[in-house]
Enzyme design. Structure first.
Site, PDB file in Angstrom:
ATOM      1  CB  CYS A 177    -124.301 -58.385-107.237  1.00 31.01           C
ATOM      2  SG  CYS A 177    -125.560 -58.853-106.022  1.00 31.01           S
ATOM      3  CB  CYS A 212    -126.983 -61.702-106.335  1.00 29.98           C
ATOM      4  SG  CYS A 212    -125.216 -61.482-106.393  1.00 29.98           S
ATOM      5  CE  LYS A 242    -129.169 -66.091-107.759  1.00 26.00           C
ATOM      6  NZ  LYS A 242    -127.800 -66.584-107.864  1.00 26.00           N
ATOM      7  CE1 TYR A 252    -123.510 -68.666-107.938  1.00 27.65           C
ATOM      8  CE2 TYR A 252    -121.281 -69.541-107.857  1.00 27.65           C
ATOM      9  CZ  TYR A 252    -122.142 -68.467-107.899  1.00 27.65           C
ATOM     10  OH  TYR A 252    -121.645 -67.183-107.915  1.00 27.65           O
ATOM     11  CD  GLU A 286    -127.787 -69.944-108.264  1.00 29.45           C
ATOM     12  OE1 GLU A 286    -127.663 -69.872-107.034  1.00 29.45           O
ATOM     13  OE2 GLU A 286    -127.383 -69.046-109.041  1.00 29.45           O
ATOM     14  CG  HIS A 325    -142.118 -79.320 -82.968  1.00 28.99           C
ATOM     15  ND1 HIS A 325    -141.563 -80.234 -83.837  1.00 28.99           N
ATOM     16  CD2 HIS A 325    -143.404 -79.698 -82.750  1.00 28.99           C
ATOM     17  CE1 HIS A 325    -142.467 -81.138 -84.125  1.00 28.99           C
ATOM     18  NE2 HIS A 325    -143.599 -80.847 -83.480  1.00 28.99           N
ATOM     19  CD  GLU A 370    -138.408 -79.715 -84.899  1.00 27.80           C
ATOM     20  OE1 GLU A 370    -138.375 -80.147 -83.737  1.00 27.80           O
ATOM     21  OE2 GLU A 370    -139.457 -79.447 -85.509  1.00 27.80           O
TER      22      GLU A 370
END
Length: 462
Positions: A45, A50, A53, A180, A184, A451, A456
């Site tokens: 990682c 991670c 990346k 993934y 990525e 909002h 939302e």
């Protein structure tokens, strides 16, 4: 056998995310702990996963923002992008993290043993000829990417680890893999300006995710000009250039209709086709530890292997191969072994995950087809919304956002939440708490919306 040098309460093999987290938690409970590592602290990682990346994804996202800025009235003149600059700064940042990990282990009184661990028996390991024993032993050695045995693939190809070693950005690059990591890396290259091809074996990528995520990201990648080469397995890699100036020619096959295609002019080919457990050097054959057909260590719900007092967490188990999973599993294990929490274990249900694609997307719980298989189609209700985020209202670039709620039963419990669009990586974390707590559609409906935001939509769907 040589005499045992030290006996520890907890002997941790691997100083990656899971190993360090478990070791530090055990030390906090007063255990005598040692950790064995043969490389840089932080594991995949921190060093080749991670963290670096995400830095590269941030750079690619800034490239997108520079294009969008024109719509907001900015006269932007981008003179170029320096891969070498971001690599130098990224590497320096990672080195600081390595040092922080090492310092924290030292502060916690954890002995650091440099070298590769090899089991002698269920309770003893050999590191460079020195023998160590643990009342409890944790295997947290992680995993590694691999390259297929196609002719030329291993000679000229690199893995996701090699991606972080590139000194310059290739002008034309091939990425192989529909998971993934491949998605990525391809997105990063493409948005930083490289001519990018993503080779996938079937018609879709991210096939373990909900259809809404697969289709949304695929549509955006194709719309942005990224070359997605479907139904293609790399069968041969040739270099018609030199070692320092590659000109790769890729041969691919479509297994559905047996057609063969040649692709030319690539400077690099990166394979992101999966990962294998780092177990081979451990000499597990002399222990009672069992592995599955793919070499991953088999554990029960308590992270226990078939060998008494030997445990495993993280990628080496091949289950939910995510950094936070390894960290959580390691800490809950240490709490149970040394903290008196006898029922402490990781709940592997409803683990959220995010893909740093373009746009980013995230998922927790069941995909629609999984919910239907479990509850029956008549007991599953889907709420979904597709729209354009307000951010893009001023831009010629209109990126799609897609949100989906998968609900089950008469109470409409939310058993799956899938989102793709700007800021989905940040949005998912908060909603994951609600899903983990068993939220229903009525709970979402009773929440006042914020909002104007994209999120939302999740509490106003009809």
């Amino acid at each position: 056998m040589s005499p045992i040098k030290h006996v520890y309460d907890y002997l941790v093999l691997g100083a990656g995310s899971g190993g360090i987290a478990s070791a530090r938690r055990a030390a906090a409970h007063g255990a005598k702990v040692a950790i064995v590592e043969n490389g840089r602290y932080g594991g995949t990682c921190v060093n080749v996963g991670c963290v670096p990346k995400k830095i590269m994804w941030n750079a690619a996202s800034l490239a997108e923002a520079l294009v969008d800025a024109k719509g907001y009235g900015f006269d932007v003149d981008v003179r170029g992008f320096s891969w070498s600059t971001i690599k130098q700064k990224r590497d320096a940042y990672i080195q600081r993290l390595n040092k922080i990990y090492e310092t924290n282990l030292q502060k916690d009184g954890i002995d650091r043993i440099l070298g590769s661990a090899k089991f002698v028996d269920n309770k003893t390991i050999d590191v460079g000829g020195e023998y160590y024993s643990g009342k409890h032993i944790l295997i947290a050695t992680g995993s590694h990417p691999w390259i297929p045995p196609a002719p030329g693939a291993r000679e000229y190809g690199i893995t996701s680890d090699g991606f972080f070693e590139l000194q310059d950005m290739p002008k034309k690059v091939a990425v192989v893999g529909a998971g993934y990591i491949g998605v990525e890396i391809a997105g990063i290259f493409h948005h930083l300006g490289a001519q990018t091809s993503l080779f996938i074996r079937h018609d879709e990528f991210l096939r373990s995710f909900d259809e809404s995520i697969r289709k949304t990201v695929m549509n955006e990648y194709v719309k942005s000009g990224l070359d997605v080469v479907k139904c293609s397995s790399i069968s041969k890699v040739e270099n018609h250039g030199t070692e320092s100036a590659k000109r790769l020619v890729l041969s691919s096959e479509c297994r559905e209709d047996n057609t063969k295609t040649v692709h030319e002019g690539y400077e690099e080919i990166i394979f992101a086709i999966g990962r294998k457990a780092n177990t081979k050097p451990l000499n597990l054959e002399v222990t009672d530890v069992k592995t599955d057909e793919q070499g991953f260590i088999m554990v029960d719900e308590w992270q226990a292997t078939a060998a008494d007092g030997v445990y495993a967490v993280g990628d080496v188990c091949g289950i939910a191969m995510l950094t936070p999973v390894a960290i959580k599993a390691g800490r809950t294990l240490a709490d149970r072994l040394f903290g008196g929490k006898l029922n402490s274990k990781l709940d592997y249900n409803n683990i959220p995950s995010v893909i740093f694609s373009h746009p980013p997307c995230g998922s927790i719980g069941m995909a629609e087809h999984q919910a239907i298989a479990k509850y029956g189609k008549e007991h599953v209700k889907i709420y979904q919304s597709q729209f354009t985020n307000m951010y893009f209202s001023m831009s010629d670039h209109k990126e799609a956002t897609f949100y989906k709620l998968v609900c089950a039963g008469p109470e409409e419990k939310i058993v799956g939440l899938h989102i793709a669009g700007r800021a989905s990586d940040e949005i998912l974390q908060g909603f994951a708490v609600a899903i983990k707590m068993g939220a229903t559609k009525a709970d979402f409906d009773s929440t006042v919306a914020i909002h104007p935001t994209a999120a939302e939509e999740l509490v106003t769907m009809r």
